[in-house]
Design a protein around this motif. Sequence first.
Motif, PDB file in Angstrom:
ATOM      1  N   SER A 351       0.803  -1.218   0.000  1.00  0.00           N
ATOM      2  CA  SER A 351       0.000   0.000   0.000  1.00  0.00           C
ATOM      3  C   SER A 351       0.837   1.270   0.000  1.00  0.00           C
ATOM      4  N   VAL A 352       2.004   1.254   0.651  1.00  0.00           N
ATOM      5  CA  VAL A 352       2.796   2.489   0.770  1.00  0.00           C
ATOM      6  C   VAL A 352       3.899   2.593  -0.277  1.00  0.00           C
ATOM      7  N   MET A 353       4.255   1.478  -0.893  1.00  0.00           N
ATOM      8  CA  MET A 353       5.351   1.489  -1.859  1.00  0.00           C
ATOM      9  C   MET A 353       4.867   1.362  -3.302  1.00  0.00           C
ATOM     10  N   ASN A 354       3.578   1.524  -3.510  1.00  0.00           N
ATOM     11  CA  ASN A 354       3.012   1.523  -4.861  1.00  0.00           C
ATOM     12  C   ASN A 354       3.413   0.290  -5.666  1.00  0.00           C
ATOM     13  N   GLY A 355       3.464  -0.847  -4.977  1.00  0.00           N
ATOM     14  CA  GLY A 355       3.730  -2.100  -5.668  1.00  0.00           C
ATOM     15  C   GLY A 355       5.184  -2.417  -5.907  1.00  0.00           C
ATOM     16  N   ALA A 356       6.120  -1.610  -5.379  1.00  0.00           N
ATOM     17  CA  ALA A 356       7.548  -1.918  -5.539  1.00  0.00           C
ATOM     18  C   ALA A 356       7.839  -3.291  -4.949  1.00  0.00           C
ATOM     19  N   GLN A 357       8.456  -4.153  -5.736  1.00  0.00           N
ATOM     20  CA  GLN A 357       8.637  -5.540  -5.340  1.00  0.00           C
ATOM     21  C   GLN A 357       9.770  -5.697  -4.337  1.00  0.00           C
ATOM     22  N   VAL A 358       9.521  -6.502  -3.299  1.00  0.00           N
ATOM     23  CA  VAL A 358      10.596  -6.907  -2.398  1.00  0.00           C
ATOM     24  C   VAL A 358      11.408  -7.992  -3.086  1.00  0.00           C
ATOM     25  N   LEU A 359      12.712  -7.819  -3.126  1.00  0.00           N
ATOM     26  CA  LEU A 359      13.597  -8.768  -3.793  1.00  0.00           C
ATOM     27  C   LEU A 359      14.165  -9.750  -2.775  1.00  0.00           C
ATOM     28  N   ALA A 360      14.294 -11.002  -3.187  1.00  0.00           N
ATOM     29  CA  ALA A 360      14.795 -12.036  -2.282  1.00  0.00           C
ATOM     30  C   ALA A 360      15.843 -12.869  -2.990  1.00  0.00           C
ATOM     31  N   SER A 361      16.879 -13.232  -2.260  1.00  0.00           N
ATOM     32  CA  SER A 361      17.883 -14.177  -2.754  1.00  0.00           C
ATOM     33  C   SER A 361      18.029 -15.278  -1.716  1.00  0.00           C
ATOM     34  N   PHE A 362      18.219 -16.514  -2.209  1.00  0.00           N
ATOM     35  CA  PHE A 362      18.196 -17.680  -1.334  1.00  0.00           C
ATOM     36  C   PHE A 362      19.569 -18.354  -1.296  1.00  0.00           C
ATOM     37  N   LYS A 363      19.949 -18.780  -0.105  1.00  0.00           N
ATOM     38  CA  LYS A 363      21.031 -19.733   0.072  1.00  0.00           C
ATOM     39  C   LYS A 363      20.407 -20.938   0.763  1.00  0.00           C
ATOM     40  N   SER A 364      19.758 -21.767  -0.041  1.00  0.00           N
ATOM     41  CA  SER A 364      18.936 -22.845   0.507  1.00  0.00           C
ATOM     42  C   SER A 364      19.754 -23.827   1.334  1.00  0.00           C
ATOM     43  N   ALA A 365      20.966 -24.100   0.909  1.00  0.00           N
ATOM     44  CA  ALA A 365      21.787 -25.060   1.647  1.00  0.00           C
ATOM     45  C   ALA A 365      22.117 -24.557   3.048  1.00  0.00           C
ATOM     46  N   GLU A 366      22.199 -23.229   3.206  1.00  0.00           N
ATOM     47  CA  GLU A 366      22.519 -22.638   4.505  1.00  0.00           C
ATOM     48  C   GLU A 366      21.274 -22.202   5.266  1.00  0.00           C
ATOM     49  N   GLY A 367      20.121 -22.224   4.601  1.00  0.00           N
ATOM     50  CA  GLY A 367      18.901 -21.771   5.249  1.00  0.00           C
ATOM     51  C   GLY A 367      18.871 -20.270   5.460  1.00  0.00           C
ATOM     52  N   VAL A 368      19.351 -19.517   4.478  1.00  0.00           N
ATOM     53  CA  VAL A 368      19.422 -18.060   4.592  1.00  0.00           C
ATOM     54  C   VAL A 368      18.630 -17.425   3.451  1.00  0.00           C
ATOM     55  N   ILE A 369      17.768 -16.470   3.791  1.00  0.00           N
ATOM     56  CA  ILE A 369      17.048 -15.681   2.795  1.00  0.00           C
ATOM     57  C   ILE A 369      17.413 -14.222   3.013  1.00  0.00           C
ATOM     58  N   ARG A 370      17.945 -13.588   1.984  1.00  0.00           N
ATOM     59  CA  ARG A 370      18.253 -12.150   2.059  1.00  0.00           C
ATOM     60  C   ARG A 370      17.173 -11.401   1.298  1.00  0.00           C
ATOM     61  N   ILE A 371      16.563 -10.437   1.970  1.00  0.00           N
ATOM     62  CA  ILE A 371      15.491  -9.666   1.352  1.00  0.00           C
ATOM     63  C   ILE A 371      15.819  -8.184   1.420  1.00  0.00           C
ATOM     64  N   LYS A 372      15.344  -7.456   0.426  1.00  0.00           N
ATOM     65  CA  LYS A 372      15.532  -6.008   0.423  1.00  0.00           C
ATOM     66  C   LYS A 372      14.435  -5.377  -0.426  1.00  0.00           C
ATOM     67  N   GLY A 373      14.120  -4.152  -0.107  1.00  0.00           N
ATOM     68  CA  GLY A 373      13.103  -3.437  -0.868  1.00  0.00           C
ATOM     69  C   GLY A 373      13.183  -1.959  -0.582  1.00  0.00           C
ATOM     70  N   GLY A 374      12.743  -1.163  -1.510  1.00  0.00           N
ATOM     71  CA  GLY A 374      12.786   0.284  -1.324  1.00  0.00           C
ATOM     72  C   GLY A 374      12.035   1.003  -2.408  1.00  0.00           C
ATOM     73  N   GLY A 375      11.939   2.309  -2.240  1.00  0.00           N
ATOM     74  CA  GLY A 375      11.271   3.160  -3.205  1.00  0.00           C
ATOM     75  C   GLY A 375      11.966   4.499  -3.270  1.00  0.00           C
ATOM     76  N   SER A 376      11.623   5.280  -4.260  1.00  0.00           N
ATOM     77  CA  SER A 376      12.223   6.611  -4.445  1.00  0.00           C
ATOM     78  C   SER A 376      11.271   7.658  -3.898  1.00  0.00           C
TER      79      SER A 376
END
Length: 590
Positions: A351-376
């Motif tokens: 609702s506040v980011m006008n649909g800007a997608q949160v990006l995710a990268s996975f390290k499945s073997a380590e059980g780690v998910i890195r997420i980031k998101g932002g807007g201008s």
Amino acid sequence: MKSCTLIYILLVMGFGGPVDAVEQSMNATFLIQNLWGGIVGIQLAADRTPSVPAVVRPMASEFPMTSRFPEVIGLEAFSEGAYQLMSNGYVHPIGNAKPPAFSWTFIRNTECFAIMPNGQGGWIAAGEIIKTVGRPPNLIFPPMHRKVTDMEYATEKNHLIVLFEDGEIVICKPDSFEFLSSLELFDDDAIRVKTIADGYYVLTKNANVFYVTKEKSELYEDVPDQLTGLARDIEISPFGVGFYILDGFGVIHACGGAPEVPTEPFTNDIAVDLEIIEINQLPQWYPIGWYTAVELIPHELALDPDGDAKSVSLMIHEAENLSFFSAELKYDPALLTVPVNGIKNGEWWESVMNGAQVLASFKSAEGVIRIKGGGSFSPFEGPSGKGELIRLDVKPKKNVRSATTRIEIQNFLFVDSSQFIQYGMANIISSATVVIRPSRPRLFLRCTLNDKVVDCNELNGKPGDLLQIDIMAEDGSRISEFLFGFQFPCEILHFLGMVSGSVWRQDVVVRPEFEIPSVANQKGGLERQRITADASNACQDRAGALVNLFFQVTKTGEGRIVFDSIETRDKIDLKLELDVDINEVLFFCR
């Protein structure tokens, strides 16, 4: 020492956290700015009664941020907020001060500033240069060939008073500029100028105070004589008599009859500015992100190994001008898996980011998910509030039937839209505990013949053999009561008895309610046998036997051992649905 009272202001920022605003109404609020970003406040009532010194703004070392905080070299305070001048030329609004109506670029050799109360514009001095920022009024300046050490904007007259290091003052007006009488400083530097009713006070580094008008300049005699090199600022007393001198250790020297404000001095030479404003309560000007916190909801998630994936929400609280975030989520890859497209934008983020997608990268073997998101966003216009950032779907790993694990939030960082807080660290309220267990407890049989586990589908024995049949629970963690009945071929088997199994917890009182074996041998079975416990979750969250039944083979023949009326209940007497893989055994004795 001349007739001057020492007044000490405590600058030590290490005590406590946020303080409640002073309750009683007070007239004069003294604000001490230090080099490391902190502000301490103390108030004097109309009857000169001082308040207890309190933190108005903590030092940068206490900020929830990872980047280095620039040194603060100046403060302009008003009743609704204040502006801090950083050593890199950045003007930062605090409290409810309006954001400056100008963009910021790095300014070398920043010395001082003057800013309009509404934040529409101002001036920053850097060496021999005065830079106009925002939209201040048009004023006439003389040629600048000397270092500027202080400026003060007179709002009512629309004048800018400029002080040079050599002690000369120039008044810049909309249509002209005017120099005042020069000073003879003799190996001293002028550092501050303050407007009074009929002229100006000029403070030097060695705590000399000059009274300056267009016609003359005079040295004020009633000042401390032990402040060589330590004077930092001068302020006019709001009580109509005298003035105050701030030294580098946060000591305020009350001169000319100004009332005392007794406290204790700071231990380091870091005081840079003194402001006195008239407000009723001490302000709390805490930095952006001070109260920002994150958590995973729900705090406990129940997963069924036979069911669908379930969602965990990453929630943010007290977000302020948010423009970007990054985080790391950690889970046990041996127990949990995240399905394809298992991370989605949260409702609040959407609702506040006008649909800007949160990006995710996975390290499945380590059980780690890195997420980031932002807007201008334009400066100071990022979204504030609380809500769901992302939604994460998880499910048990294949063949994991029972386990308890956690999904952890690690390294949650954020940036506010002013770019002032670079990678602030949010408080982590709670991660999520994940309990994997079947919603329908699965029961099965285990057969042992003469202490050897055998296939229950092909049970062959001979007279004299000892047969043990266990009713097993794949995960008994929800069970607090177990009921069952059984029939057996009493012409070839003799029932020896039964005991409660190993899956029941040893720290819980378990009460078997079994009939004696002779009754079973007479009837060829028993009905409504029961095991109860005094606690919920009376069984361990692993596979184990609920009950062990023992038979002896007496003669040749064949028959069926059948288990029926099987029920399990939890502590609140809720009947649990069951998956029963095998409920009868075909036995052969040859």
